[in-house]
Design an enzyme around this catalytic site. Structure first.
Site, short mmCIF file in Angstrom:
data_model
loop_
_atom_site.label_atom_id
_atom_site.label_comp_id
_atom_site.label_asym_id
_atom_site.label_seq_id
_atom_site.Cartn_x
_atom_site.Cartn_y
_atom_site.Cartn_z
N GLY A 45 0.84 -1.19 0.00
CA GLY A 45 0.00 0.00 0.00
C GLY A 45 0.87 1.24 0.00
O GLY A 45 2.04 1.19 0.40
N GLN A 50 3.41 9.73 0.85
CA GLN A 50 4.65 8.93 0.91
C GLN A 50 5.53 9.15 -0.32
O GLN A 50 6.68 8.73 -0.33
CB GLN A 50 4.32 7.44 1.07
CG GLN A 50 3.71 7.12 2.44
CD GLN A 50 3.46 5.65 2.59
OE1 GLN A 50 2.43 5.16 2.17
NE2 GLN A 50 4.41 4.92 3.15
N CYS A 99 5.59 -0.50 6.70
CA CYS A 99 5.30 0.72 5.96
C CYS A 99 6.51 1.06 5.09
O CYS A 99 7.65 0.99 5.58
CB CYS A 99 5.04 1.84 6.96
SG CYS A 99 4.62 3.41 6.20
N LEU A 100 6.28 1.42 3.84
CA LEU A 100 7.41 1.74 2.95
C LEU A 100 8.18 2.97 3.44
O LEU A 100 9.34 3.15 3.05
CB LEU A 100 6.92 1.96 1.52
CG LEU A 100 6.51 0.69 0.76
CD1 LEU A 100 6.01 1.04 -0.63
CD2 LEU A 100 7.66 -0.31 0.68
N HIS A 141 -4.59 1.68 7.72
CA HIS A 141 -3.19 2.12 7.74
C HIS A 141 -2.98 3.28 6.75
O HIS A 141 -2.38 4.30 7.10
CB HIS A 141 -2.29 0.93 7.39
CG HIS A 141 -0.83 1.26 7.28
ND1 HIS A 141 0.13 0.73 8.12
CD2 HIS A 141 -0.16 2.07 6.41
CE1 HIS A 141 1.32 1.22 7.77
NE2 HIS A 141 1.18 2.02 6.73
N GLU A 142 -3.48 3.10 5.53
CA GLU A 142 -3.26 4.12 4.49
C GLU A 142 -4.06 5.40 4.76
O GLU A 142 -3.56 6.51 4.53
CB GLU A 142 -3.57 3.56 3.10
CG GLU A 142 -2.74 2.35 2.67
CD GLU A 142 -1.25 2.56 2.79
OE1 GLU A 142 -0.77 3.70 2.68
OE2 GLU A 142 -0.52 1.57 3.01
N HIS A 145 -2.33 7.71 7.02
CA HIS A 145 -1.31 8.55 6.38
C HIS A 145 -1.91 9.89 5.92
O HIS A 145 -1.25 10.92 5.98
CB HIS A 145 -0.72 7.85 5.14
CG HIS A 145 0.40 6.89 5.46
ND1 HIS A 145 1.57 7.28 6.07
CD2 HIS A 145 0.51 5.56 5.24
CE1 HIS A 145 2.36 6.21 6.21
NE2 HIS A 145 1.75 5.16 5.71
CO CO Z 1 2.46 3.23 5.58
#
Ligand code: CO
Length: 176
Positions: A45, A50, A99-100, A141-142, A145
């Protein structure tokens, strides 16, 4: 086109992203670039912030039921969500998250088990989706962000301290 991923503790990750008002070519390019970037980094995701864009847009790689060998994820399996809003959330579930923007760190996080989310697709059509499995967790989660939140904020005080210490060391060593 690949875009650079914003890595914790970059302050941009704290921004509250803005509503998308134009479902135009620039938005489509952003979503396409986010897809390329997510796939290149083996992520599941990615939120626009990000890659440094503070717009309420995110993508999630829906896992294939039957994946054969190294078969790559078809793009049709990627859920694109614009201006998503959680309209129902219930139950509780612990799931291991990563998480990236915090590469290499994974921890169990508790979230709602079931959510219903309203969102728009890339062309501005309103959609609704609900899930009580991986996708429910990924959407929460997304969407966090978009509110300037990262999952490590949900860690216990002790675990957060330990994480911050290790992360600082990793950044210093340049292994992130
Ligand atoms: Co993340």
């Amino acid at each position: 086109m690949l875009r650079e991923i914003v890595v914790y503790p970059d302050r941009r990750l704290k921004l509250i992203s803005k509503e998308v008002v134009s479902f135009d070519g620039a938005l489509h390019d952003l979503l396409d670039d986010m897809y390329d970037t997510m796939i290149a980094k083996n992520g599941v995701g990615l939120a626009a912030i990000q890659v440094g864009v503070d717009l309420r847009a995110l993508i999630i790689n829906i896992p294939l039921e039957e994946k054969e060998g190294n078969e790559s994820q078809p793009k049709e399996n990627t859920l694109e969500m614009i201006n998503p809003v959680i309209i129902e959330a219930d139950g509780k579930e612990k799931f291991q998250e990563g998480c990236l923007s915090i590469p290499g760190f994974y921890e169990d996080i508790e979230r709602a088990k079931h959510v219903r989310v309203e969102y728009y697709d890339r062309d501005g059509n309103k959609e609704t989706i609900e899930d009580d499995d991986f996708l429910a967790i990924a959407m929460q989660h997304e969407i966090d962000h978009l509110e300037g939140k990262v999952f490590i904020e949900k860690l216990s005080y002790i675990k957060r301290k330990k994480f911050e210490k290790e992360w600082k060391r990793k950044l210093k060593e340049g292994v992130v």
